[in-house]
Design a protein around this motif. Sequence first.
Motif, PDB file in Angstrom:
ATOM      1  N   ASP A   8       0.188   3.256  -1.068  1.00  0.00           N
ATOM      2  CA  ASP A   8      -0.440   1.954  -1.316  1.00  0.00           C
ATOM      3  C   ASP A   8      -0.795   1.796  -2.791  1.00  0.00           C
ATOM      4  N   MET A  12       0.774  -1.053  -5.287  1.00  0.00           N
ATOM      5  CA  MET A  12      -0.089  -2.015  -5.990  1.00  0.00           C
ATOM      6  C   MET A  12       0.035  -1.865  -7.500  1.00  0.00           C
ATOM      7  N   HIS A  15       3.011  -3.817  -8.326  1.00  0.00           N
ATOM      8  CA  HIS A  15       2.723  -5.244  -8.198  1.00  0.00           C
ATOM      9  C   HIS A  15       1.915  -5.753  -9.389  1.00  0.00           C
ATOM     10  N   HIS A  52      -4.922 -12.614  -6.674  1.00  0.00           N
ATOM     11  CA  HIS A  52      -4.334 -11.430  -6.036  1.00  0.00           C
ATOM     12  C   HIS A  52      -4.535 -10.186  -6.908  1.00  0.00           C
ATOM     13  N   MET A  56      -6.307  -6.736  -5.641  1.00  0.00           N
ATOM     14  CA  MET A  56      -5.697  -5.403  -5.748  1.00  0.00           C
ATOM     15  C   MET A  56      -6.568  -4.466  -6.573  1.00  0.00           C
ATOM     16  N   ASN A 111       5.789  -9.048  -1.173  1.00  0.00           N
ATOM     17  CA  ASN A 111       4.525  -8.786  -0.489  1.00  0.00           C
ATOM     18  C   ASN A 111       4.733  -8.437   0.980  1.00  0.00           C
ATOM     19  N   SER A 114       6.335  -4.914   1.046  1.00  0.00           N
ATOM     20  CA  SER A 114       5.336  -3.922   0.653  1.00  0.00           C
ATOM     21  C   SER A 114       4.322  -3.694   1.769  1.00  0.00           C
ATOM     22  N   ALA A 115       3.893  -4.783   2.403  1.00  0.00           N
ATOM     23  CA  ALA A 115       2.909  -4.654   3.483  1.00  0.00           C
ATOM     24  C   ALA A 115       3.427  -3.743   4.588  1.00  0.00           C
ATOM     25  N   ARG A 124      -2.763  -3.582   3.732  1.00  0.00           N
ATOM     26  CA  ARG A 124      -1.591  -4.182   4.385  1.00  0.00           C
ATOM     27  C   ARG A 124      -1.864  -5.646   4.740  1.00  0.00           C
ATOM     28  N   HIS A 127      -1.911  -7.974   1.805  1.00  0.00           N
ATOM     29  CA  HIS A 127      -0.572  -8.276   1.281  1.00  0.00           C
ATOM     30  C   HIS A 127       0.214  -9.216   2.198  1.00  0.00           C
TER      31      HIS A 127
END
Length: 174
Positions: A8, A12, A15, A52, A56, A111, A114-115, A124, A127
Amino acid sequence: MHNLPAADLGIMAEHLSAHKGIIHKLNVYQRMVQSPQLKKIIRQQANAMQGHVHIMLAFIDPAYHEPIEVPPLYVFEEKGYENWQNGEAGENDQWIALEVHSTAKQMADDNFSSALMMKDMAVRNAHVEMALQQTELLRRYDAFLEEMGWMYVPLSDIKSQQDTYRHFYQAFYS
């Protein structure tokens, strides 16, 4: 916050690097476009992505202990845009609209994907919500592009649909 799974944290971190460039790009595009409607959507996307980033960072910060939720998309709307009427599009508006449309689609996809790989349920779920917000922004870009006549979606013919229906109906129910 508790210790995050390494997967995770890595997702992130990736991201956040992408968000820095995309937010900058959106801010430049927002200043370049002439259509008030397009400006509004781009500004909202930039604001949402900045939100966002805050979310994060809160997940990553081990000293942060408050509940973390993704605010609804309307929170990211700028005040004063409500009364804007549709205006004329400028020479750059079409390519910018197509580009930010693609950006929203890519961010929604990133997203969602990734989730599915994230281990912490709160991260999760956040996202997934971020992906849904990008999907809504994508819908708004679709509507704008369609209104301007800049998007073409080909339709299939009825015979092709009927043939496809019959084929799969028989495959599942025969």
